[in-house]
Design a protein around this motif. Sequence first.
Motif, PDB file in Angstrom:
ATOM      1  N   ARG A   1       0.864  -1.183   0.000  1.00 27.70           N
ATOM      2  CA  ARG A   1       0.000   0.000   0.000  1.00 27.70           C
ATOM      3  C   ARG A   1       0.903   1.238   0.000  1.00 27.70           C
ATOM      4  N   GLU A   2       1.229   1.714  -1.185  1.00 24.96           N
ATOM      5  CA  GLU A   2       2.167   2.831  -1.306  1.00 24.96           C
ATOM      6  C   GLU A   2       1.554   4.056  -1.976  1.00 24.96           C
ATOM      7  N   VAL A   3       0.250   3.997  -2.298  1.00 25.93           N
ATOM      8  CA  VAL A   3      -0.411   5.113  -2.971  1.00 25.93           C
ATOM      9  C   VAL A   3      -1.197   5.917  -1.948  1.00 25.93           C
ATOM     10  N   GLY A   4      -0.718   7.138  -1.626  1.00 28.99           N
ATOM     11  CA  GLY A   4      -1.404   8.024  -0.701  1.00 28.99           C
ATOM     12  C   GLY A   4      -2.409   8.906  -1.421  1.00 28.99           C
ATOM     13  N   LEU A   5      -2.972   9.904  -0.706  1.00 29.81           N
ATOM     14  CA  LEU A   5      -3.998  10.769  -1.290  1.00 29.81           C
ATOM     15  C   LEU A   5      -3.457  11.563  -2.480  1.00 29.81           C
ATOM     16  N   MET A   6      -2.239  12.126  -2.325  1.00 32.21           N
ATOM     17  CA  MET A   6      -1.657  12.896  -3.430  1.00 32.21           C
ATOM     18  C   MET A   6      -1.428  12.013  -4.656  1.00 32.21           C
ATOM     19  N   GLY A   7      -0.885  10.820  -4.431  1.00 31.54           N
ATOM     20  CA  GLY A   7      -0.682   9.895  -5.540  1.00 31.54           C
ATOM     21  C   GLY A   7      -2.000   9.471  -6.156  1.00 31.54           C
ATOM     22  N   ALA A   8      -3.038   9.299  -5.313  1.00 29.52           N
ATOM     23  CA  ALA A   8      -4.352   8.884  -5.808  1.00 29.52           C
ATOM     24  C   ALA A   8      -4.973   9.960  -6.687  1.00 29.52           C
TER      25      ALA A   8
ATOM     26  N   ASN B   1      -9.590   7.549   1.437  1.00 29.47           N
ATOM     27  CA  ASN B   1      -8.896   8.198   0.328  1.00 29.47           C
ATOM     28  C   ASN B   1      -9.546   7.967  -1.030  1.00 29.47           C
ATOM     29  N   LEU B   2     -10.274   6.852  -1.198  1.00 30.03           N
ATOM     30  CA  LEU B   2     -10.906   6.575  -2.491  1.00 30.03           C
ATOM     31  C   LEU B   2     -11.955   7.629  -2.840  1.00 30.03           C
ATOM     32  N   PRO B   3     -13.013   7.817  -2.015  1.00 26.77           N
ATOM     33  CA  PRO B   3     -14.002   8.849  -2.376  1.00 26.77           C
ATOM     34  C   PRO B   3     -13.417  10.254  -2.369  1.00 26.77           C
TER      35      PRO B   3
END
Length: 468
Positions: A12-19, A235-237
């Motif tokens: 799990r390496e994708v944070g909000l900015m990356g998302a 973080n998804l929505p």
Amino acid sequence: MEDPKQKLKLKREVGLMGAVSLIAGTMIGSGIFMTPQTVVGSIGSTGASLVVWASCGLLVILVSFCYAELGTINQESGGEYIYILRTFGPVMAFVLVFSSVFFVRPAGIAGMGLGFAQYVVAPFYSDCQPPVLVVKCVAAAAILTLGIVNCINVRLSMSVQVFFTVAKVLALAVIIIGGLVMLIQGHTENFDDSFKNTNLGINPIGIAFYQGLWSYDGFNNLNYVTEELKRPEVNLPRAIIIAISLVTGLYLLVNVSYLTVMTPRELVSSSAVAVTWGSKVLGSWGWIMSIAAALSAFGSLNGTFFSGGRVCFVAAREGHMPDILAMAHVHRLTPSPALIFSTIISLIVLIPGDFQSIVNYFSFTAWFFYGITVSGLLYLKIKKPDLPRSYRVPFVLPVLVIIASIFLVLAPIIDKPQIEFLYVTLFVLSGAVFYIPFIHYKLCPGLLNKLTVFLQLMLEVAPAEKNL
């Protein structure tokens, strides 16, 4: 010491900015630099074209809200494939993944590669159309490069994504500011009687939406990599709302700028609209827009690679594709076999394809499956309302999306039937024919097992388990 029997997991390496970068950076690609002229050409007027772009943004926002709820109900990677598998069963899920792996995703990658190549070579062929072979060779080089980058490291591909997202937003900001300056100076003549010559036929409206929605495609990319997203329930929505609102606003302002600077006829006849805009507004510095558009397309291509390989990966993990595609590199922890496979198929699709045809057939197939996916959310709301979820949408939203999907699939066929759409439909349905012998009855397992072992040793990969 690590247990040698423990299976690998994608981190799990994708944070909000990356998302946000993954969604916005994939959506803002070659489309906004390639399709505005086709939207105006199909719908016939400047005012109607802006209505199409706004309507496309609204539709994508509605669909993405539905996807956000689906993603918080089921936090597995795989996007539409995993949602359809869990609601409609393995046959429909296989039809989707068959179409996605062998046509939809490769077509998207090939189309973005062509968009990138068109702008890379545009400065060298300012007085004529660039040779098709040159464009396709540059597109193939870009596809191969990003295939390698995504196989090497997740963080590297995310860094590439964030960098190019910033670059393309800055490029769009230049276009928006240039257009606003022209508006302030009184250049509003292209908006006089802006709905004159509007084509109200079902087919022109459908094709205009196909072209516009191509520029918005990528809104669902985060749902393909949910297992690699930090705190997906939050973080998804959040990433979906931030990214799509940003993109919709940018697209409307960019189209206003295009239509301020160029007449509809100039826009329709342009093969590289950002270059034409740049030459009119920036003069001798117009070549900068060619670089900006190429960078934008390259970033979008990277995002599509990152998520597209995961579809193949998840389908193989569920037994719908060869086992080798469900494996990850033992050191780099990337789904490299799936990425390599996606690269090869994309290069094959690139050979006969042209940009406009790819966009139309891609949109036709993609919205067929988007409608089925959102139908699954409607089913869950009716049959399993108590399933835990951190995000909910009103019941009417999936209903509206399904109606819009039906229109988008049927519009080009009813008003002006083309044999090519029949071929695409037959190809999609042929997935059910392949399911029976190869998935249900598992023909030729011995050959596949030997090939899997050989490739596993050669590529240094091992099975990866779910990361929930």
